[in-house]
Scaffold this motif. Structure first.
Motif, PDB file in Angstrom:
ATOM      1  N   GLU A 190       0.843  -1.190   0.000  1.00 40.96           N
ATOM      2  CA  GLU A 190       0.000   0.000   0.000  1.00 40.96           C
ATOM      3  C   GLU A 190       0.877   1.238   0.000  1.00 40.96           C
ATOM      4  O   GLU A 190       2.059   1.185   0.363  1.00 40.96           O
ATOM      5  N   SER A 191       0.327   2.361  -0.450  1.00 44.18           N
ATOM      6  CA  SER A 191       1.049   3.622  -0.495  1.00 44.18           C
ATOM      7  C   SER A 191       0.734   4.431   0.759  1.00 44.18           C
ATOM      8  O   SER A 191      -0.431   4.602   1.121  1.00 44.18           O
ATOM      9  N   VAL A 192       1.772   4.956   1.435  1.00 45.95           N
ATOM     10  CA  VAL A 192       1.614   5.691   2.693  1.00 45.95           C
ATOM     11  C   VAL A 192       2.361   7.015   2.596  1.00 45.95           C
ATOM     12  O   VAL A 192       3.534   7.049   2.216  1.00 45.95           O
ATOM     13  N   SER A 193       1.691   8.107   2.929  1.00 41.07           N
ATOM     14  CA  SER A 193       2.314   9.429   2.907  1.00 41.07           C
ATOM     15  C   SER A 193       2.557   9.914   4.330  1.00 41.07           C
ATOM     16  O   SER A 193       1.701   9.764   5.205  1.00 41.07           O
ATOM     17  N   LEU A 194       3.725  10.529   4.544  1.00 41.38           N
ATOM     18  CA  LEU A 194       4.086  11.081   5.847  1.00 41.38           C
ATOM     19  C   LEU A 194       4.233  12.588   5.703  1.00 41.38           C
ATOM     20  O   LEU A 194       4.995  13.075   4.851  1.00 41.38           O
ATOM     21  N   GLY A 195       3.516  13.362   6.514  1.00 42.19           N
ATOM     22  CA  GLY A 195       3.600  14.813   6.458  1.00 42.19           C
ATOM     23  C   GLY A 195       4.840  15.323   7.164  1.00 42.19           C
ATOM     24  O   GLY A 195       5.212  14.846   8.239  1.00 42.19           O
ATOM     25  N   LEU A 196       5.499  16.308   6.549  1.00 46.28           N
ATOM     26  CA  LEU A 196       6.712  16.905   7.115  1.00 46.28           C
ATOM     27  C   LEU A 196       6.488  18.400   7.303  1.00 46.28           C
ATOM     28  O   LEU A 196       6.154  19.109   6.346  1.00 46.28           O
ATOM     29  N   LYS A 197       6.667  18.883   8.509  1.00 48.61           N
ATOM     30  CA  LYS A 197       6.525  20.304   8.804  1.00 48.61           C
ATOM     31  C   LYS A 197       7.857  21.012   8.554  1.00 48.61           C
ATOM     32  O   LYS A 197       8.903  20.564   9.039  1.00 48.61           O
ATOM     33  N   THR A 198       7.824  22.124   7.801  1.00 41.92           N
ATOM     34  CA  THR A 198       9.061  22.822   7.461  1.00 41.92           C
ATOM     35  C   THR A 198       9.148  24.224   8.051  1.00 41.92           C
ATOM     36  O   THR A 198      10.055  24.969   7.745  1.00 41.92           O
ATOM     37  N   GLY A 199       8.202  24.590   8.877  1.00 44.10           N
ATOM     38  CA  GLY A 199       8.264  25.908   9.485  1.00 44.10           C
ATOM     39  C   GLY A 199       6.974  26.691   9.317  1.00 44.10           C
ATOM     40  O   GLY A 199       6.101  26.336   8.539  1.00 44.10           O
ATOM     41  N   MET A 200       6.874  27.794  10.038  1.00 45.04           N
ATOM     42  CA  MET A 200       5.633  28.558  10.075  1.00 45.04           C
ATOM     43  C   MET A 200       5.226  29.076   8.698  1.00 45.04           C
ATOM     44  O   MET A 200       4.059  29.089   8.336  1.00 45.04           O
ATOM     45  N   PHE A 201       6.218  29.507   7.872  1.00 50.89           N
ATOM     46  CA  PHE A 201       5.883  30.136   6.599  1.00 50.89           C
ATOM     47  C   PHE A 201       6.214  29.243   5.389  1.00 50.89           C
ATOM     48  O   PHE A 201       5.981  29.640   4.260  1.00 50.89           O
ATOM     49  N   ALA A 202       6.748  28.089   5.651  1.00 52.15           N
ATOM     50  CA  ALA A 202       7.223  27.259   4.537  1.00 52.15           C
ATOM     51  C   ALA A 202       6.188  26.267   4.051  1.00 52.15           C
ATOM     52  O   ALA A 202       6.325  25.697   2.984  1.00 52.15           O
ATOM     53  N   GLY A 203       5.136  25.991   4.814  1.00 49.76           N
ATOM     54  CA  GLY A 203       4.139  25.031   4.373  1.00 49.76           C
ATOM     55  C   GLY A 203       4.517  23.605   4.716  1.00 49.76           C
ATOM     56  O   GLY A 203       5.535  23.348   5.362  1.00 49.76           O
ATOM     57  N   ASP A 204       3.670  22.695   4.268  1.00 52.48           N
ATOM     58  CA  ASP A 204       3.871  21.271   4.566  1.00 52.48           C
ATOM     59  C   ASP A 204       4.405  20.536   3.346  1.00 52.48           C
ATOM     60  O   ASP A 204       4.112  20.890   2.211  1.00 52.48           O
ATOM     61  N   HIS A 205       5.170  19.495   3.607  1.00 51.23           N
ATOM     62  CA  HIS A 205       5.680  18.616   2.557  1.00 51.23           C
ATOM     63  C   HIS A 205       5.363  17.178   2.947  1.00 51.23           C
ATOM     64  O   HIS A 205       5.136  16.869   4.116  1.00 51.23           O
ATOM     65  N   LYS A 206       5.358  16.310   1.942  1.00 57.39           N
ATOM     66  CA  LYS A 206       5.041  14.911   2.199  1.00 57.39           C
ATOM     67  C   LYS A 206       6.094  13.996   1.579  1.00 57.39           C
ATOM     68  O   LYS A 206       6.656  14.303   0.533  1.00 57.39           O
ATOM     69  N   MET A 207       6.350  12.911   2.274  1.00 56.35           N
ATOM     70  CA  MET A 207       7.148  11.815   1.732  1.00 56.35           C
ATOM     71  C   MET A 207       6.226  10.608   1.606  1.00 56.35           C
ATOM     72  O   MET A 207       5.458  10.311   2.524  1.00 56.35           O
ATOM     73  N   THR A 208       6.290   9.950   0.453  1.00 52.35           N
ATOM     74  CA  THR A 208       5.420   8.801   0.210  1.00 52.35           C
ATOM     75  C   THR A 208       6.245   7.542   0.062  1.00 52.35           C
ATOM     76  O   THR A 208       7.229   7.520  -0.688  1.00 52.35           O
ATOM     77  N   PHE A 209       5.858   6.508   0.783  1.00 50.91           N
ATOM     78  CA  PHE A 209       6.543   5.227   0.748  1.00 50.91           C
ATOM     79  C   PHE A 209       5.577   4.132   0.305  1.00 50.91           C
ATOM     80  O   PHE A 209       4.368   4.290   0.354  1.00 50.91           O
ATOM     81  N   ASN A 210       6.156   3.016  -0.132  1.00 54.73           N
ATOM     82  CA  ASN A 210       5.386   1.787  -0.275  1.00 54.73           C
ATOM     83  C   ASN A 210       5.509   1.027   1.037  1.00 54.73           C
ATOM     84  O   ASN A 210       6.625   0.737   1.492  1.00 54.73           O
ATOM     85  N   ARG A 211       4.392   0.730   1.663  1.00 52.15           N
ATOM     86  CA  ARG A 211       4.393  -0.036   2.913  1.00 52.15           C
ATOM     87  C   ARG A 211       4.037  -1.487   2.614  1.00 52.15           C
ATOM     88  O   ARG A 211       3.015  -1.775   1.994  1.00 52.15           O
ATOM     89  N   PHE A 212       4.899  -2.392   3.058  1.00 49.82           N
ATOM     90  CA  PHE A 212       4.707  -3.827   2.832  1.00 49.82           C
ATOM     91  C   PHE A 212       4.388  -4.504   4.160  1.00 49.82           C
ATOM     92  O   PHE A 212       5.061  -4.254   5.166  1.00 49.82           O
ATOM     93  N   THR A 213       3.393  -5.368   4.147  1.00 43.72           N
ATOM     94  CA  THR A 213       2.962  -6.101   5.332  1.00 43.72           C
ATOM     95  C   THR A 213       3.039  -7.592   5.068  1.00 43.72           C
ATOM     96  O   THR A 213       2.487  -8.080   4.075  1.00 43.72           O
ATOM     97  N   GLY A 214       3.733  -8.322   5.948  1.00 42.50           N
ATOM     98  CA  GLY A 214       3.917  -9.754   5.801  1.00 42.50           C
ATOM     99  C   GLY A 214       2.674 -10.552   6.136  1.00 42.50           C
ATOM    100  O   GLY A 214       1.653  -9.997   6.558  1.00 42.50           O
ATOM    101  N   PRO A 215       2.743 -11.859   5.871  1.00 38.76           N
ATOM    102  CA  PRO A 215       3.959 -12.662   5.764  1.00 38.76           C
ATOM    103  C   PRO A 215       4.455 -12.815   4.322  1.00 38.76           C
ATOM    104  O   PRO A 215       3.686 -12.713   3.381  1.00 38.76           O
ATOM    105  N   GLY A 216       5.787 -13.067   4.195  1.00 41.57           N
ATOM    106  CA  GLY A 216       6.364 -13.401   2.907  1.00 41.57           C
ATOM    107  C   GLY A 216       7.667 -12.679   2.646  1.00 41.57           C
ATOM    108  O   GLY A 216       8.144 -11.868   3.435  1.00 41.57           O
ATOM    109  N   ARG A 217       8.241 -12.987   1.474  1.00 44.79           N
ATOM    110  CA  ARG A 217       9.521 -12.419   1.064  1.00 44.79           C
ATOM    111  C   ARG A 217       9.316 -11.073   0.365  1.00 44.79           C
ATOM    112  O   ARG A 217       8.346 -10.863  -0.348  1.00 44.79           O
TER     113      ARG A 217
END
Length: 254
Positions: A190-217
């Motif tokens: 599944e795709s998961v986004s994490l919000g990143l705060k950059t300061g009062m005037f800079a706005g928000d940024h996001k990092m998106t990862f693929n999240r894998f959940t087991g079981p398996g290789r």
């Protein structure tokens, strides 16, 4: 959770599922196959050389209209022995043989399989998530191989070094969207986004990862270039993230 461990590169000569194979070279490995009764399928541009006695045919794939919409080929190429044939990809990395017993199945990141025995069922699944769609991280689609007709082999080409982790039931790991290579079909993606705060005037940024959940290789590759960040050409983007990712990336760049 166990840490990902590097896949050994010492496998050079082996026979499985009716095919004898040899992996040669270190920087851009070559996969050599000795064909007899068992045919193999592959994408035509991975063919490096063949003996003249090896016959080449086209193999139609199911879901033709859907594949066309996805920017995928209607056909793969099929090689029939007897004789030798060799394959390679256009990037430095590892060639990894994946042995599948009857009933096993595997997901492979699009355009990363070198060859596979022809007794496999070959289909595709859609990968959801905005990042996967726009930046070609893991492509719009992933390949699925199912060994429903007996033992089979899929040979994949990983970019850079390849690590494998065995996830237990419920164990999770976040991976950069271009960093995964293959997984057992039991592993959820599944795709998961994490919000990143950059300061009062800079706005928000996001990092998106693929999240894998087991079981398996799950396999992770270390070499990956983001099409937009790296300024890749349309051809390069197609190689790393799929044709659709290249087209959308080209539109975003103007």
């Amino acid at each position: 959770m166990n840490l990902p461990e590097p896949i050994k590169t010492t496998i050079t000569d082996e026979t499985f599922a009716g095919v004898t194979y040899h992996i040669r070279g270190a920087l851009v490995p070559e996969l050599q196959l000795e064909l007899s009764q068992q045919a193999v399928m592959f994408e035509h541009h991975t063919l490096l050389w063949k003996e003249t006695g090896v016959k080449i045919e086209l193999k139609a794939l199911p879901g033709g209209v859907k594949r066309k919409i996805a920017g995928l080929d209607f056909f793969v190429t099929k090689a029939l022995g007897p004789g030798r044939i060799a394959f390679s990809r256009d990037w430095p990395g590892q060639c990894i043989p994946l042995h599948l017993a009857r009933g096993q199945s595997l997901n492979v990141r699009e355009h990363h399989f070198l060859a596979a025995t022809d007794n496999l069922e070959y289909s595709f699944e859609r990968v959801k998530g905005v990042r996967n769609m726009l930046l070609g991280g893991s492509g719009l689609f992933i390949d699925t191989f199912a060994a429903s007709g007996g033992d089979a082999v899929v040979w994949v080409s990983g970019q850079g070094n390849v690590f494998e982790i065995e996830l237990g039931a419920g164990e999770q790991i976040d991976v950069e969207a271009g960093g995964w290579l293959y997984k057992d079909t039991s592993v959820k993606l599944e795709s998961v986004s994490l919000g990143l705060k950059t300061g009062m005037f800079a706005g928000d940024h996001k990092m998106t990862f693929n999240r894998f959940t087991g079981p398996g290789r799950l396999a992770i590759q270390t070499l990956y270039l983001e099409p937009i960040e790296a300024g890749e050409s349309t051809v390069g983007a197609a190689a790393t993230g799929g044709v659709a990712g290249a087209v959308i990336g080209g539109l975003l760049r103007g």
